[in-house]
Design an enzyme around this catalytic site. Structure first.
Site, PDB file in Angstrom:
ATOM      1  CG  HIS A 155      -0.402  -0.067   2.558  1.00  0.00           C
ATOM      2  ND1 HIS A 155       0.176   1.245   3.091  1.00  0.00           N
ATOM      3  CD2 HIS A 155       0.014  -0.975   3.326  1.00  0.00           C
ATOM      4  CE1 HIS A 155       0.587   0.921   4.245  1.00  0.00           C
ATOM      5  NE2 HIS A 155       0.732  -0.569   4.589  1.00  0.00           N
ATOM      6  CB  CYS A 170       2.011  -3.606   4.792  1.00  0.00           C
ATOM      7  SG  CYS A 170       0.476  -4.137   5.700  1.00  0.00           S
TER       8      CYS A 170
END
Length: 320
Positions: A155, A170
């Site tokens: 992201h 992430c």
């Protein structure tokens, strides 16, 4: 007959000529036996993939590969088509979680392994930037090894300001980079490989795995239980929790019921990827579309197995 002719034309010219001669002089049954023998040969597959770049894996259809090196903090983007591998982008100084493999929820580590991108979303929380790709963590390999956690994404950064260099596990890109990545790939046809010390595929391994797959298939379709179970590793685990002993007992019952009955098994869209792992063991993830057809039962769908090299042979370690 149409299927037989199709098999002839997908082989190389030399093999095709040999198969045609087999059909001319010995008939269809001998032809089928010759084709089976050919696709179970490592040498055949070595010739078939001779000019292919299989560094990041073998793919039967066009594909994208994201190669993330946590230690180098890079994300490389490759396009794969007809055996050719082209790097289309490199993102440097990305943000990732702590070093080491992810084991449990909250350890702030980005997992090491091989994943697919299962969704593309516009996050409701602006903290994750304008776009996010949802990964398949935890995958089958992770679940069998009792790893937990969820929500591993690729992201962007907060829309309302900088977030520093912290990740909860992430892979984080700049916002212009995540938007560029979206333009470069088809996320539904993308494999994500995450590593710290890269594990690359060997052409000899890929050829041997392909030959082994078709040897395994041949034993399976002919209900040859002794040969069939020889392809399984001593540490085998099935996705439903069966160990090797339980799996063998189950398969013996199935094979007894199938003995003497015609069984057809076809593999399509085979994908073979070196499975990135913290110990750098020679493990490969193999996925494909399987068509299994027998009297009273049919299966048409996704198949996933993991093979490990033991000595000079590949054995099935995990199966779904």
């Amino acid at each position: 007959m149409r299927r037989i002719l199709a098999l002839i034309f997908i082989t190389t010219a030399v093999f095709a000529q040999n198969l045609i001669d087999t059909y001319r002089f010995e008939g269809v049954n001998s032809l089928i036996k010759q084709i089976e023998k050919t696709i179970q040969s490592k040498d055949y597959w070595l010739k078939r993939i001779k000019n292919d770049d299989v560094k990041f894996g073998y793919f039967q259809s066009p594909h994208f590969i994201l190669f993330c090196n946590k230690r180098a903090k890079t994300l490389q983007v490759f396009a794969y088509k007809d055996g050719k591998l082209n790097e289309v982008a490199m993102f440097s100084n990305i943000i990732v979680g702590k070093l080491g493999d992810k084991e449990k929820e909250g350890d702030l580590k980005t997992p090491i392994g091989v994943y697919t991108l299962i969704n593309k979303i516009k996050p409701s929380n602006t903290f994750y930037g304008p776009l996010a790709f949802v990964t398949s963590y935890p995958n089958l390999f992770d679940k069998v090894h009792h790893k937990d956690g969820y929500g591993i994404w690729i992201h962007g950064k907060p829309l309302d300001g900088e977030r520093g260099d912290v990740s909860k596990g992430c892979i984080v890109l700049n916002n212009d980079e995540i938007l560029r990545l979206d333009r470069l790939i088809n996320y539904k046809k993308t494999t994500l490989e995450i590593t710290e010390y890269p594990l690359f595929a060997r052409k000899e391994d890929v050829a041997q795995i392909l030959a082994t797959l078709y040897k395994w298939r041949y034993a399976w379709k002919n209900s040859d239980i002794k040969k069939y179970i020889s392809f399984y590793d001593k540490d085998f685990q099935r996705s439903n929790g069966m160990n090797l002993k339980e799996f063998i007992a189950y398969k013996k019952r199935v094979f007894r019921n199938k003995r003497g009955k015609k069984v057809e098994i076809y593999f399509k869209n085979i994908k073979i990827v070196p499975y990135q792992n913290i110990k750098n063991l020679p493990i490969y993830e193999i996925t494909f579309h399987e068509d299994y057809i027998s009297p009273g039962y049919e299966f048409h769908g996704y198949k996933e197995i993991y093979m490990i090299k033991r000595g000079d042979k590949f054995k099935i370690l995990i199966e779904k």
